[in-house]
Motif scaffolding. Structure first.
Motif, PDB file in Angstrom:
ATOM      1  N   TRP A  98      -4.837 -11.113  -6.672  1.00  0.00           N
ATOM      2  CA  TRP A  98      -3.355 -11.173  -5.498  1.00  0.00           C
ATOM      3  C   TRP A  98      -3.337 -11.217  -4.393  1.00  0.00           C
ATOM      4  O   TRP A  98      -3.086 -11.867  -3.641  1.00  0.00           O
ATOM      5  N   ASN A 151      -4.739  -6.811   8.491  1.00  0.00           N
ATOM      6  CA  ASN A 151      -4.394  -6.309  10.234  1.00  0.00           C
ATOM      7  C   ASN A 151      -4.355  -4.935  10.485  1.00  0.00           C
ATOM      8  O   ASN A 151      -3.558  -3.634   9.893  1.00  0.00           O
ATOM      9  N   LEU A 191      -1.952  -4.343   2.951  1.00  0.00           N
ATOM     10  CA  LEU A 191      -2.542  -4.953   4.220  1.00  0.00           C
ATOM     11  C   LEU A 191      -2.940  -4.941   5.756  1.00  0.00           C
ATOM     12  O   LEU A 191      -3.884  -5.491   6.146  1.00  0.00           O
ATOM     13  N   PHE A 192      -2.799  -3.482   5.608  1.00  0.00           N
ATOM     14  CA  PHE A 192      -3.162  -2.767   6.802  1.00  0.00           C
ATOM     15  C   PHE A 192      -4.494  -2.046   7.394  1.00  0.00           C
ATOM     16  O   PHE A 192      -5.285  -1.365   5.438  1.00  0.00           O
ATOM     17  N   LEU A 226      11.159  -4.857   9.748  1.00  0.00           N
ATOM     18  CA  LEU A 226      10.026  -4.353  10.141  1.00  0.00           C
ATOM     19  C   LEU A 226      10.315  -3.022  10.701  1.00  0.00           C
ATOM     20  O   LEU A 226      10.392  -3.412  11.563  1.00  0.00           O
ATOM     21  N   ILE A 275      -0.343 -17.239   7.927  1.00  0.00           N
ATOM     22  CA  ILE A 275       0.494 -17.831   8.334  1.00  0.00           C
ATOM     23  C   ILE A 275      -0.069 -18.593   9.722  1.00  0.00           C
ATOM     24  O   ILE A 275      -0.529 -19.284  10.627  1.00  0.00           O
ATOM     25  N   ARG A 315      -2.701 -13.486  -1.557  1.00  0.00           N
ATOM     26  CA  ARG A 315      -1.885 -14.262  -0.659  1.00  0.00           C
ATOM     27  C   ARG A 315      -1.602 -14.055   0.870  1.00  0.00           C
ATOM     28  O   ARG A 315      -1.236 -13.731   1.438  1.00  0.00           O
ATOM     29  N   PHE A 343       2.461 -11.517  17.361  1.00  0.00           N
ATOM     30  CA  PHE A 343       3.681 -11.091  17.144  1.00  0.00           C
ATOM     31  C   PHE A 343       3.599  -9.857  16.239  1.00  0.00           C
ATOM     32  O   PHE A 343       2.696  -9.158  15.798  1.00  0.00           O
ATOM     33  N   PHE A 348       7.155 -13.200   7.009  1.00  0.00           N
ATOM     34  CA  PHE A 348       5.942 -14.255   7.043  1.00  0.00           C
ATOM     35  C   PHE A 348       7.379 -15.547   8.039  1.00  0.00           C
ATOM     36  O   PHE A 348       6.812 -16.508   8.216  1.00  0.00           O
ATOM     37  N   GLY A 374       8.934  -8.410   3.582  1.00  0.00           N
ATOM     38  CA  GLY A 374       7.640  -9.249   3.667  1.00  0.00           C
ATOM     39  C   GLY A 374       8.127 -10.768   3.919  1.00  0.00           C
ATOM     40  O   GLY A 374       7.126 -11.912   4.810  1.00  0.00           O
ATOM     41  N   SER A 393      -2.526 -10.877  10.819  1.00  0.00           N
ATOM     42  CA  SER A 393      -1.532 -10.471   9.614  1.00  0.00           C
ATOM     43  C   SER A 393      -1.525 -10.970   8.721  1.00  0.00           C
ATOM     44  O   SER A 393      -1.448 -10.230   7.129  1.00  0.00           O
ATOM     45  N   ASN A 394      -2.006 -11.702   8.322  1.00  0.00           N
ATOM     46  CA  ASN A 394      -2.006 -13.164   6.917  1.00  0.00           C
ATOM     47  C   ASN A 394      -2.215 -14.542   7.538  1.00  0.00           C
ATOM     48  O   ASN A 394      -2.441 -15.222   8.015  1.00  0.00           O
ATOM     49  N   HIS A 449      -3.054 -12.455  16.132  1.00  0.00           N
ATOM     50  CA  HIS A 449      -3.116 -11.729  15.755  1.00  0.00           C
ATOM     51  C   HIS A 449      -3.375 -11.819  14.093  1.00  0.00           C
ATOM     52  O   HIS A 449      -3.123 -12.626  13.530  1.00  0.00           O
ATOM     53  N   ARG A 473       2.536  -0.834  -2.526  1.00  0.00           N
ATOM     54  CA  ARG A 473       1.835  -1.762  -2.262  1.00  0.00           C
ATOM     55  C   ARG A 473       1.838  -2.534  -2.051  1.00  0.00           C
ATOM     56  O   ARG A 473       0.947  -3.147  -0.736  1.00  0.00           O
ATOM     57  N   ASN A 474       3.195  -3.710  -2.015  1.00  0.00           N
ATOM     58  CA  ASN A 474       3.584  -4.959  -0.417  1.00  0.00           C
ATOM     59  C   ASN A 474       3.143  -4.344   0.997  1.00  0.00           C
ATOM     60  O   ASN A 474       2.767  -5.240   1.565  1.00  0.00           O
TER      61      ASN A 474
END
Ligand code: UT7
Length: 339
Positions: A42, A296, A169-170, A204, A272, A46, A326, A235, A231, A268-269, A266, A164-165
Motif C-alpha cells: 500500500w 516527506n 508519509l513522514f 492540513l 505528484i 500510493r 508546497f 493531493f 489526503g 511528498s508523494n 519537495h 496511518r494515513n
C-alpha cells in the motif's frame, strides 16, 4: 563590516556549499506494519516511500540536526563558522517556541553573535528562507548566510492504525546550504514565487486547541497535537499547484522548461512528482526523487535533494536549478537559480 550597511553595488549570490543530517534510526515499511494496520505494498504503490528516518526524542531535536547540517555545509563551502553573518532556518517544528532553531544553530556552530531567525512556511520553509536570504545578500547587507531546512515532524504523527494515513508519509531530517556573495553578478536568483491560502488550512493542520478544529472536522481530544490531513484534497491541490508554479516561474524568468537543468522538488508523494514530470516532459535525471529513502521530511526535503545532487556531482556551476515546494498553510513557492 557585514550585516550593517547597504552596498551600492549589485552583487551576485552563489550557493557555495551544502550538507545534510539524518537521524540514525531507519524505519522501513515493514517496521510500520508491526505498529499499525498497513502494508509495504500500500505504502509503495500510493506514495513511493520504502523507508524513512525517525529521530530519537530523548537524545536529539530539530536544532541538533540543523546544526550538524549547517556545519557540513560551511565546511563544504570552504568557510569557517566565524565567516557566517546570518543564519536562517525554515522549520515548523522548533524544539520549543523560543529560542528559534536558528539562534541555537548560530551558537552551536560558533558563528558568534550573528543574526538568526526561523521561517515557518511548513514544507516551503527552505524555499521561503532561501528567497529571503538571497535578497539580503543581494541588497549588500550580508555576505555568507547559512540557510537550512529542518524538521522533526514525526512527533506530530500517530503511529497507530488511527493515524496511518499520515504517519507512513513522514520522516525527520535537516539539510543546509551556504549562500555567498559573488563578484559574478549573473549568479543568483532568476525568478521566484511565494504564495499562501489560509482558507485551505482545513485540509492540513495540527490542532493545538479545541478551537483549532475547523467546522468540517469533528473535535477529538486525542487528535490535539497530531497532523490532520485530507489526503485527497491535498493531493489535488499539489498536482495542480506544481504545474502552475513551474509555469509561473518559467514565465517570470523568460526560460523554457527544458532550459532548467534540475527541478529540485519537495518530496511528498512519488505520484505528484511523476505528474509534473509528465506534464513538462522531464526526465528522471532532471527531476530527482529520493522519497523512497526518506519520506516527506517537510522543510528539509528540498535541500536534502539538492545536497544529494551536489554530492554526486550532478549539480554544477553554470547550471539552472528550480527549487519547488508546497505544503501546509497552505503554502507554495519556487526559487529559480543561476548557479
Ligand atoms: O507535504 C504535505 C503534503 N501532503 C501530501 O502531499 C499528501 C497528499 N496525499 C497523498 O499523498 C495521498 O492522498 C495519500 C498517500 C495520503 C493517500 O492515498 P489515497 O490514494 O488518496 O488513499 P485514500 O486516502 O483515498 O485511502 C484509500 C484507502 C482507504 O480505505 P477504504 O476507505 O478505501 O477502505 C484508507 O483507509 O486506503 C486506506 N489507507 C491505508 N491503508 C493501508 C489509508 N492509509 C493507509 C495505510 N495503509 N497507511
Amino acid at each position: 563590516m557585514s550585516g550593517r550597511g547597504r552596498s551600492p553595488v549589485c552583487v551576485g549570490v552563489e550557493i557555495a556549499g551544502s550538507g545534510s543530517s539524518l537521524p540514525a534510526r531507519r524505519v522501513t515499511n515493514g517496521d510500520l506494519v508491526a505498529m499499525m494496520d498497513t502494508s509495504d505494498e500500500w505504502i509503495v504503490q500510493r506514495t513511493g516511500i520504502r523507508e524513512r528516518r525517525i529521530y530519537d526524542r530523548e537524545k536529539e531535536g530539530t536544532a541538533d540536526l540543523a546544526a550538524d547540517a549547517a556545519r557540513k555545509a560551511i565546511a563544504d563551502a570552504g568557510l569557517l563558522p566565524t565567516d557566517i553573518d546570518l543564519v536562517v532556518v525554515g522549520t515548523m517544528t522548533p524544539d520549543s517556541p523560543t529560542p528559534s532553531v536558528a539562534c541555537v544553530v548560530a551558537d552551536r556552530i560558533g558563528a558568534g553573535k550573528v543574526g538568526a531567525f526561523d521561517v515557518n512556511g511548513a514544507c516551503c520553509g527552505f524555499v521561503f528562507a532561501i528567497n529571503t536570504a538571497h535578497d539580503l545578500i543581494n541588497g549588500g547587507a550580508y555576505r555568507n548566510v547559512v540557510v537550512a531546512g529542518a524538521d522533526t515532524i514525526t512527533r506530530f504523527c500517530d503511529f497507530s492504525t488511527a493515524g496511518r494515513n499520515v504517519a507512513v508519509l513522514f520522516g525527520d531530517a535537516a539539510a543546509a546550504v551556504v549562500l555567498r556573495v559573488s563578484s559574478d553578478t549573473s549568479r543568483g536568483l532568476l525568478a521566484q514565487a511565494m504564495h499562501s491560502d489560509g482558507g485551505g488550512a482545513k485540509n492540513l493542520f495540527v490542532p493545538g486547541r479545541k478551537q483549532d478544529f475547523p467546522s468540517n472536522v469533528e473535535y477529538d481530544p486525542k487528535r490535539i497535537n497530531q497532523i490532520y490531513m485530507d489526503g485527497q484534497a491535498v493531493f489535488k491541490f499539489a498536482v495542480g499547484t506544481f504545474s502552475k508554479l513551474i509555469e509561473q516561474t518559467l514565465e517570470r524568468s523568460g526560460l523554457k522548461a527544458d532550459e532548467v537543468d534540475h527541478y529540485v522538488c519537495h518530496q511528498s508523494n512519488y505520484r505528484i512528482l511523476d505528474s509534473a514530470r509528465e506534464r513538462f516532459g522531464l526526465s528522471p535525471e532532471r527531476l530527482h526523487v529520493n522519497i523512497d529513502r526518506y519520506g516527506n521530511t517537510v522543510g528539509a526535503s528540498v535541500p536534502l535533494v539538492f545536497d544529494e545532487l551536489r554530492k554526486s556531482g550532478r549539480v554544477q556551476p553554470g547550471q539552472k536549478v528550480m527549487f519547488l515546494a508546497f505544503g501546509a498553510g497552505l503554502t507554495w513557492g519556487s526559487s529559480l537559480w543561476q548557479l
